[in-house]
Design a protein around this motif. Structure first.
Motif, PDB file in Angstrom:
ATOM      1  N   PHE A 119       0.853  -1.180   0.000  1.00 20.09           N
ATOM      2  CA  PHE A 119       0.000   0.000   0.000  1.00 20.09           C
ATOM      3  C   PHE A 119       0.894   1.237   0.000  1.00 20.09           C
ATOM      4  O   PHE A 119       1.615   1.483   0.968  1.00 20.09           O
ATOM      5  N   VAL A 120       0.862   2.008  -1.074  1.00 22.10           N
ATOM      6  CA  VAL A 120       1.775   3.139  -1.285  1.00 22.10           C
ATOM      7  C   VAL A 120       1.236   4.407  -0.624  1.00 22.10           C
ATOM      8  O   VAL A 120       0.095   4.799  -0.857  1.00 22.10           O
ATOM      9  N   LYS A 121       2.088   5.043   0.196  1.00 16.58           N
ATOM     10  CA  LYS A 121       1.737   6.339   0.784  1.00 16.58           C
ATOM     11  C   LYS A 121       2.468   7.481   0.080  1.00 16.58           C
ATOM     12  O   LYS A 121       1.943   8.579  -0.026  1.00 16.58           O
ATOM     13  N   SER A 122       3.715   7.228  -0.365  1.00 16.04           N
ATOM     14  CA  SER A 122       4.453   8.239  -1.122  1.00 16.04           C
ATOM     15  C   SER A 122       5.476   7.548  -2.012  1.00 16.04           C
ATOM     16  O   SER A 122       5.864   6.399  -1.761  1.00 16.04           O
ATOM     17  N   VAL A 123       5.895   8.258  -3.069  1.00 15.55           N
ATOM     18  CA  VAL A 123       6.819   7.717  -4.060  1.00 15.55           C
ATOM     19  C   VAL A 123       7.951   8.722  -4.246  1.00 15.55           C
ATOM     20  O   VAL A 123       7.692   9.925  -4.408  1.00 15.55           O
ATOM     21  N   ARG A 124       9.191   8.223  -4.225  1.00 14.24           N
ATOM     22  CA  ARG A 124      10.371   9.059  -4.463  1.00 14.24           C
ATOM     23  C   ARG A 124      11.323   8.339  -5.400  1.00 14.24           C
ATOM     24  O   ARG A 124      11.522   7.130  -5.265  1.00 14.24           O
ATOM     25  N   VAL A 125      11.941   9.067  -6.304  1.00 11.14           N
ATOM     26  CA  VAL A 125      12.967   8.497  -7.169  1.00 11.14           C
ATOM     27  C   VAL A 125      14.251   8.369  -6.361  1.00 11.14           C
ATOM     28  O   VAL A 125      14.643   9.290  -5.629  1.00 11.14           O
ATOM     29  N   VAL A 126      14.885   7.193  -6.446  1.00 10.51           N
ATOM     30  CA  VAL A 126      16.184   6.935  -5.807  1.00 10.51           C
ATOM     31  C   VAL A 126      17.081   6.290  -6.860  1.00 10.51           C
ATOM     32  O   VAL A 126      16.591   5.835  -7.894  1.00 10.51           O
ATOM     33  N   PRO A 127      18.399   6.231  -6.612  1.00 10.72           N
ATOM     34  CA  PRO A 127      19.299   5.657  -7.624  1.00 10.72           C
ATOM     35  C   PRO A 127      18.914   4.241  -8.068  1.00 10.72           C
ATOM     36  O   PRO A 127      19.091   3.888  -9.232  1.00 10.72           O
ATOM     37  N   GLU A 128      18.359   3.436  -7.171  1.00 11.31           N
ATOM     38  CA  GLU A 128      17.990   2.058  -7.504  1.00 11.31           C
ATOM     39  C   GLU A 128      16.685   1.959  -8.285  1.00 11.31           C
ATOM     40  O   GLU A 128      16.365   0.928  -8.844  1.00 11.31           O
ATOM     41  N   GLY A 129      15.875   3.017  -8.275  1.00 14.46           N
ATOM     42  CA  GLY A 129      14.559   2.994  -8.908  1.00 14.46           C
ATOM     43  C   GLY A 129      13.614   3.935  -8.195  1.00 14.46           C
ATOM     44  O   GLY A 129      13.717   5.141  -8.315  1.00 14.46           O
ATOM     45  N   TRP A 130      12.711   3.376  -7.372  1.00 14.72           N
ATOM     46  CA  TRP A 130      11.747   4.176  -6.619  1.00 14.72           C
ATOM     47  C   TRP A 130      11.672   3.673  -5.180  1.00 14.72           C
ATOM     48  O   TRP A 130      11.650   2.471  -4.931  1.00 14.72           O
ATOM     49  N   ARG A 131      11.606   4.621  -4.266  1.00 15.12           N
ATOM     50  CA  ARG A 131      11.364   4.285  -2.861  1.00 15.12           C
ATOM     51  C   ARG A 131       9.890   4.568  -2.598  1.00 15.12           C
ATOM     52  O   ARG A 131       9.408   5.680  -2.822  1.00 15.12           O
ATOM     53  N   LEU A 132       9.203   3.544  -2.151  1.00 17.10           N
ATOM     54  CA  LEU A 132       7.783   3.640  -1.844  1.00 17.10           C
ATOM     55  C   LEU A 132       7.613   3.583  -0.341  1.00 17.10           C
ATOM     56  O   LEU A 132       7.921   2.571   0.285  1.00 17.10           O
ATOM     57  N   ASP A 133       7.182   4.681   0.248  1.00 17.79           N
ATOM     58  CA  ASP A 133       6.841   4.641   1.667  1.00 17.79           C
ATOM     59  C   ASP A 133       5.411   4.147   1.758  1.00 17.79           C
ATOM     60  O   ASP A 133       4.565   4.472   0.925  1.00 17.79           O
ATOM     61  N   GLY A 134       5.141   3.322   2.742  1.00 17.38           N
ATOM     62  CA  GLY A 134       3.820   2.733   2.916  1.00 17.38           C
ATOM     63  C   GLY A 134       3.938   1.475   3.735  1.00 17.38           C
ATOM     64  O   GLY A 134       4.775   1.390   4.634  1.00 17.38           O
ATOM     65  N   GLU A 135       3.124   0.484   3.413  1.00 15.58           N
ATOM     66  CA  GLU A 135       3.183  -0.759   4.186  1.00 15.58           C
ATOM     67  C   GLU A 135       2.807  -1.966   3.335  1.00 15.58           C
ATOM     68  O   GLU A 135       1.927  -1.891   2.483  1.00 15.58           O
ATOM     69  N   PRO A 136       3.505  -3.072   3.590  1.00 19.61           N
ATOM     70  CA  PRO A 136       3.164  -4.309   2.883  1.00 19.61           C
ATOM     71  C   PRO A 136       1.849  -4.860   3.419  1.00 19.61           C
ATOM     72  O   PRO A 136       1.484  -4.633   4.566  1.00 19.61           O
ATOM     73  N   GLY A 137       1.143  -5.585   2.577  1.00 19.14           N
ATOM     74  CA  GLY A 137      -0.123  -6.178   2.985  1.00 19.14           C
ATOM     75  C   GLY A 137       0.070  -7.560   3.565  1.00 19.14           C
ATOM     76  O   GLY A 137       1.154  -8.133   3.519  1.00 19.14           O
ATOM     77  N   TYR A 138      -1.001  -8.095   4.092  1.00 15.50           N
ATOM     78  CA  TYR A 138      -1.037  -9.446   4.620  1.00 15.50           C
ATOM     79  C   TYR A 138      -0.078  -9.641   5.789  1.00 15.50           C
ATOM     80  O   TYR A 138       0.501  -8.716   6.309  1.00 15.50           O
ATOM     81  N   HIS A 139       0.108 -10.855   6.140  1.00 16.16           N
ATOM     82  CA  HIS A 139       1.008 -11.273   7.209  1.00 16.16           C
ATOM     83  C   HIS A 139       2.460 -11.185   6.729  1.00 16.16           C
ATOM     84  O   HIS A 139       2.718 -11.408   5.551  1.00 16.16           O
ATOM     85  N   PRO A 140       3.422 -10.880   7.602  1.00 15.44           N
ATOM     86  CA  PRO A 140       4.825 -10.792   7.173  1.00 15.44           C
ATOM     87  C   PRO A 140       5.319 -12.005   6.378  1.00 15.44           C
ATOM     88  O   PRO A 140       6.203 -11.873   5.533  1.00 15.44           O
ATOM     89  N   GLN A 141       4.762 -13.159   6.608  1.00 14.47           N
ATOM     90  CA  GLN A 141       5.140 -14.352   5.851  1.00 14.47           C
ATOM     91  C   GLN A 141       4.872 -14.144   4.355  1.00 14.47           C
ATOM     92  O   GLN A 141       5.533 -14.727   3.506  1.00 14.47           O
ATOM     93  N   HIS A 142       3.906 -13.300   4.018  1.00 13.00           N
ATOM     94  CA  HIS A 142       3.513 -13.064   2.636  1.00 13.00           C
ATOM     95  C   HIS A 142       4.061 -11.758   2.076  1.00 13.00           C
ATOM     96  O   HIS A 142       3.651 -11.339   1.000  1.00 13.00           O
TER      97      HIS A 142
END
Length: 97
Positions: free
Chosen positions: A9-32
């Motif tokens: 779930f994306v809260k913000s997007v920033r360009v970084v040398p590797e590509g894009w840094r997405l601040d937010g949170e992963p969904g589901y349980h950490p196993q997934h």
């Protein structure tokens, strides 16, 4: 084989040398949670933005951000939801029956 759904779930997007840094949170349980090398293949807006095809490879993921590279990161906006799938070997391969 079976598959596990992955999401972020994306809260913000920033360009970084590797590509894009997405601040937010992963969904589901950490196993997934997505792992480095896993791919997100679609993005859709939480508030009605249409689904778009992306091909974003996870470089890094934590509880609060993801770094991705590939195609489609420039289309991402806050409130987007990335999704993908991880293919798993059968349960038997992991000691199950």
């Amino acid at each position: 084989m079976r598959a596990e759904r992955l999401s972020f779930f994306v809260k913000s997007v920033r360009v970084v040398p590797e590509g894009w840094r997405l601040d937010g949170e992963p969904g589901y349980h950490p196993q997934h949670w997505a792992r480095p090398g896993d791919r997100f293949d679609s993005a859709c807006g939480e508030h009605g933005r249409p689904e778009r095809d992306v091909n974003l490879v996870v470089v890094e993921l934590s509880e609060s951000h993801a770094i991705v590279t590939g195609f489609g990161g420039d289309q991402l906006q806050p409130d987007d939801i990335l999704s993908g799938e991880r293919l798993l070997e059968s349960d038997k391969a992991f000691g199950g029956w």
